[in-house]
Design a protein around this motif. Structure first.
Motif, short mmCIF file in Angstrom:
data_model
loop_
_atom_site.label_atom_id
_atom_site.label_comp_id
_atom_site.label_asym_id
_atom_site.label_seq_id
_atom_site.Cartn_x
_atom_site.Cartn_y
_atom_site.Cartn_z
N UNK A 1 0.85 -1.20 0.00
CA UNK A 1 0.00 0.00 0.00
C UNK A 1 0.88 1.24 0.00
N UNK A 2 0.48 2.26 -0.71
CA UNK A 2 1.24 3.51 -0.75
C UNK A 2 1.25 4.16 0.62
N UNK A 3 2.42 4.67 0.97
CA UNK A 3 2.55 5.38 2.25
C UNK A 3 1.75 6.65 2.26
N UNK A 4 1.32 7.12 1.07
CA UNK A 4 0.60 8.38 1.01
C UNK A 4 -0.89 8.22 1.25
N UNK A 5 -1.31 6.95 1.58
CA UNK A 5 -2.72 6.74 1.86
C UNK A 5 -3.01 6.70 3.35
N UNK A 6 -2.01 7.11 4.17
CA UNK A 6 -2.18 7.12 5.62
C UNK A 6 -3.19 8.16 6.00
N UNK A 7 -3.79 8.05 7.19
CA UNK A 7 -4.77 9.03 7.61
C UNK A 7 -4.20 10.43 7.59
N UNK A 8 -5.04 11.42 7.23
CA UNK A 8 -4.60 12.80 7.12
C UNK A 8 -4.59 13.51 8.45
N UNK A 9 -5.12 12.90 9.51
CA UNK A 9 -5.19 13.57 10.80
C UNK A 9 -4.62 12.67 11.88
N UNK A 10 -4.01 13.32 12.85
CA UNK A 10 -3.49 12.59 13.99
C UNK A 10 -4.16 13.11 15.23
N UNK A 11 -4.49 12.26 16.20
CA UNK A 11 -5.17 12.72 17.40
C UNK A 11 -4.26 13.54 18.29
N UNK B 1 -1.99 16.61 10.09
CA UNK B 1 -0.62 16.15 10.31
C UNK B 1 0.40 17.22 9.95
N UNK B 2 0.12 17.96 8.87
CA UNK B 2 1.08 18.97 8.46
C UNK B 2 1.25 20.06 9.52
N UNK B 3 0.16 20.33 10.27
CA UNK B 3 0.25 21.33 11.32
C UNK B 3 1.10 20.84 12.48
N UNK B 4 1.00 19.54 12.78
CA UNK B 4 1.84 18.97 13.83
C UNK B 4 3.32 19.08 13.46
N UNK B 5 3.64 18.77 12.21
CA UNK B 5 5.03 18.85 11.75
C UNK B 5 5.51 20.29 11.76
N UNK B 6 4.64 21.20 11.31
CA UNK B 6 4.99 22.62 11.32
C UNK B 6 5.32 23.09 12.72
N UNK C 1 10.74 6.28 7.95
CA UNK C 1 9.87 5.15 7.66
C UNK C 1 8.77 5.01 8.72
N UNK C 2 9.13 5.33 9.96
CA UNK C 2 8.14 5.31 11.03
C UNK C 2 7.13 6.45 10.84
N UNK C 3 7.66 7.63 10.49
CA UNK C 3 6.79 8.79 10.27
C UNK C 3 5.85 8.54 9.10
N UNK C 4 6.40 7.93 8.03
CA UNK C 4 5.59 7.67 6.83
C UNK C 4 4.45 6.70 7.10
N UNK C 5 4.62 5.83 8.11
CA UNK C 5 3.55 4.91 8.45
C UNK C 5 2.42 5.58 9.20
N UNK C 6 2.69 6.77 9.72
CA UNK C 6 1.68 7.48 10.53
C UNK C 6 1.01 8.62 9.78
N UNK D 1 3.36 11.51 3.36
CA UNK D 1 4.63 12.19 3.15
C UNK D 1 4.44 13.63 2.67
N UNK D 2 3.36 13.89 1.95
CA UNK D 2 3.13 15.27 1.51
C UNK D 2 2.85 16.17 2.71
N UNK D 3 2.26 15.61 3.77
CA UNK D 3 2.05 16.39 4.99
C UNK D 3 3.38 16.66 5.70
N UNK D 4 4.26 15.66 5.66
CA UNK D 4 5.59 15.84 6.25
C UNK D 4 6.35 16.95 5.51
#
Length: 404
Positions: A1-11, A21-26, A222-227, A230-233
């Motif tokens: 499965x593509x790593x880019x299909x991971x959920x777009x939001x993190x709790x 997710x992008x806001x968390x990284x920011x 690789x751990x980050x990509x599973x969560x 990558x575009x959010x990262x």
């Protein structure tokens, strides 16, 4: 499965709500850097240097250069004229005449630093002798005064006046766009704009690329990509570093404008606020584009040692922007002000100089923003496809054609 299909939001565990997710990284990028001692110390040192430079400039503007002019008996009359007329030529130069007995006494006075220079007549004119280095301010005053005095004496001997001799010889300057006085200020402030853009893009870009390599080399990515996608990262890294760069830029600009208000150039501060606002807009669009490219440079490398090779085209582009921003003028400057990403530094310089139509900055900024959008789109694809490849340095062609 593509790593880019991971959920777009993190709790968000503290609130129990979902957060992009992008806001968390920011936030992580901003907090980690803004609390880093090296970042704070570097910013503080730059502010101190800026304040010191402005303070030195203000002190130089207010300082009166007191110089002593030695004169042997055959030059006392001329030296006295220089002393009296010096304030009219340069109000920052105060001349004191010291009478000397002869040439030998003059040389001794120069050697023992009793006088700064010795004025005496020679065949065909006058000579200003100093011990080992030229007294620039005194030289300028003496040249102007002696020339005027000799012209007056020669004119009197010819039965005319200096004004009649110089009638019609005045040369003035004019610009088709803007004016000469504003152009001089624009040149100085424009250099600051170009330098700040180059400095920020290089420093933050290298740090962004290095952080990408560290995460890739340690396989943390690789751990980050599973969560998270990558575009959010990528978005979080670019936006975080952009926010830090803009904050730092605003600090420098505010300190610079406030400091400038305490110098003899304070009358230009109101006129500089508009171009400064435009520069911030161009900086933002240009920096986002370059930050995305720096992230790509980091993703193409597998080790820190690879960064020099993967970032060379980007470094050359930034050098072209830097030297182009400083050296281009005339028609070439006008053309470059519409070509991204060089327009990020060239158009603000044109705005500073004046004579720019209202639609020109808008068009240039629109083209730059469009370039940023395309760059982000291309960079995002390259970044996603190169980031998880750890078998060595990845070429642009390999990254572009790699499977998701």
């Amino acid at each position: 499965m593509s790593t880019d299909q991971s959920p777009d939001h993190s709790p968000d565990r503290s609130t129990g709500t979902a957060e992009p997710a992008w806001l968390l990284v920011t936030r992580r990028e901003v907090v980690s850097r803004i609390t880093d001692k090296s970042f704070l110390i570097g910013t503080l040192l730059m502010v101190v240097m800026l304040v010191g430079f402005i303070g030195f400039t203000a002190w130089q503007d207010e300082r009166t250069d007191e110089v002593t002019l030695g004169a042997t008996p055959d030059a006392v009359a001329m030296a006295t004229v220089v002393q009296e007329a010096a304030p009219e030529v340069d109000d920052k130069v105060q001349v004191t005449v010291v009478e000397l007995d002869d040439a030998e006494a003059a040389e001794t006075a120069l050697t023992e630093d009793e006088v700064d220079a010795w004025l005496h007549p020679v065949d065909g004119g006058w000579e200003l002798t100093s011990e080992s280095s030229e007294q620039e301010s005194l030289t300028s005053v003496v040249e102007a005064v002696v020339r005027q005095q000799v012209l007056a004496e020669n004119a009197s001997g010819a039965g005319t006046t200096v004004e009649e001799l110089e009638a019609g010889s005045a040369v003035t300057t004019a610009f088709l766009r803007g004016d000469a006085e504003r152009a001089a200020v624009a040149e100085a402030v424009g250099f600051v704009f170009v330098f700040l853009f180059y400095f920020a893009a290089l420093i933050f870009g290298m740090q962004l690329a290095s952080s990408v390599i560290e995460e890739k080399q340690s396989r943390i990515v690789e751990i980050i990509a599973a969560a998270i996608p990558l575009r959010h990262l990528l978005a979080g890294k670019v936006l975080g570093n952009t926010a830090l760069a803009v904050i730092q830029l605003l600090i420098y600009l505010v300190v610079g404008l406030i400091g400038l208000s305490f110098t003899s150039y304070k009358s230009y501060v109101p006129a500089l606020t508009g171009p400064t606002a435009w520069f911030i807009g161009f900086f933002l669009a240009g920096f986002i584009a370059l930050a995305c490219l720096w992230a790509v440079a980091g993703s193409l490398a597998s080790r820190t040692e690879d960064l020099q090779a993967t970032s060379t085209p980007l470094t050359m582009l930034m050098l072209a922007m830097f030297f182009g921003g400083l050296s281009l003028d005339g028609r070439s400057q006008v053309i470059a002000s519409y070509i991204p990403p060089v327009s990020a530094v060239v158009m603000p310089k044109r705005i500073l100089a004046g004579g720019v139509e209202w639609w020109e900055p808008l068009l240039a900024l629109g083209l730059l923003a469009g370039f940023a959008v395309v760059t982000v789109w291309v960079g995002e694809r390259l970044y996603r496809r190169a980031l998880l490849q750890t078998g060595g340095r990845v070429s642009l062609r390999q990254a572009w054609s790699a499977a998701e």
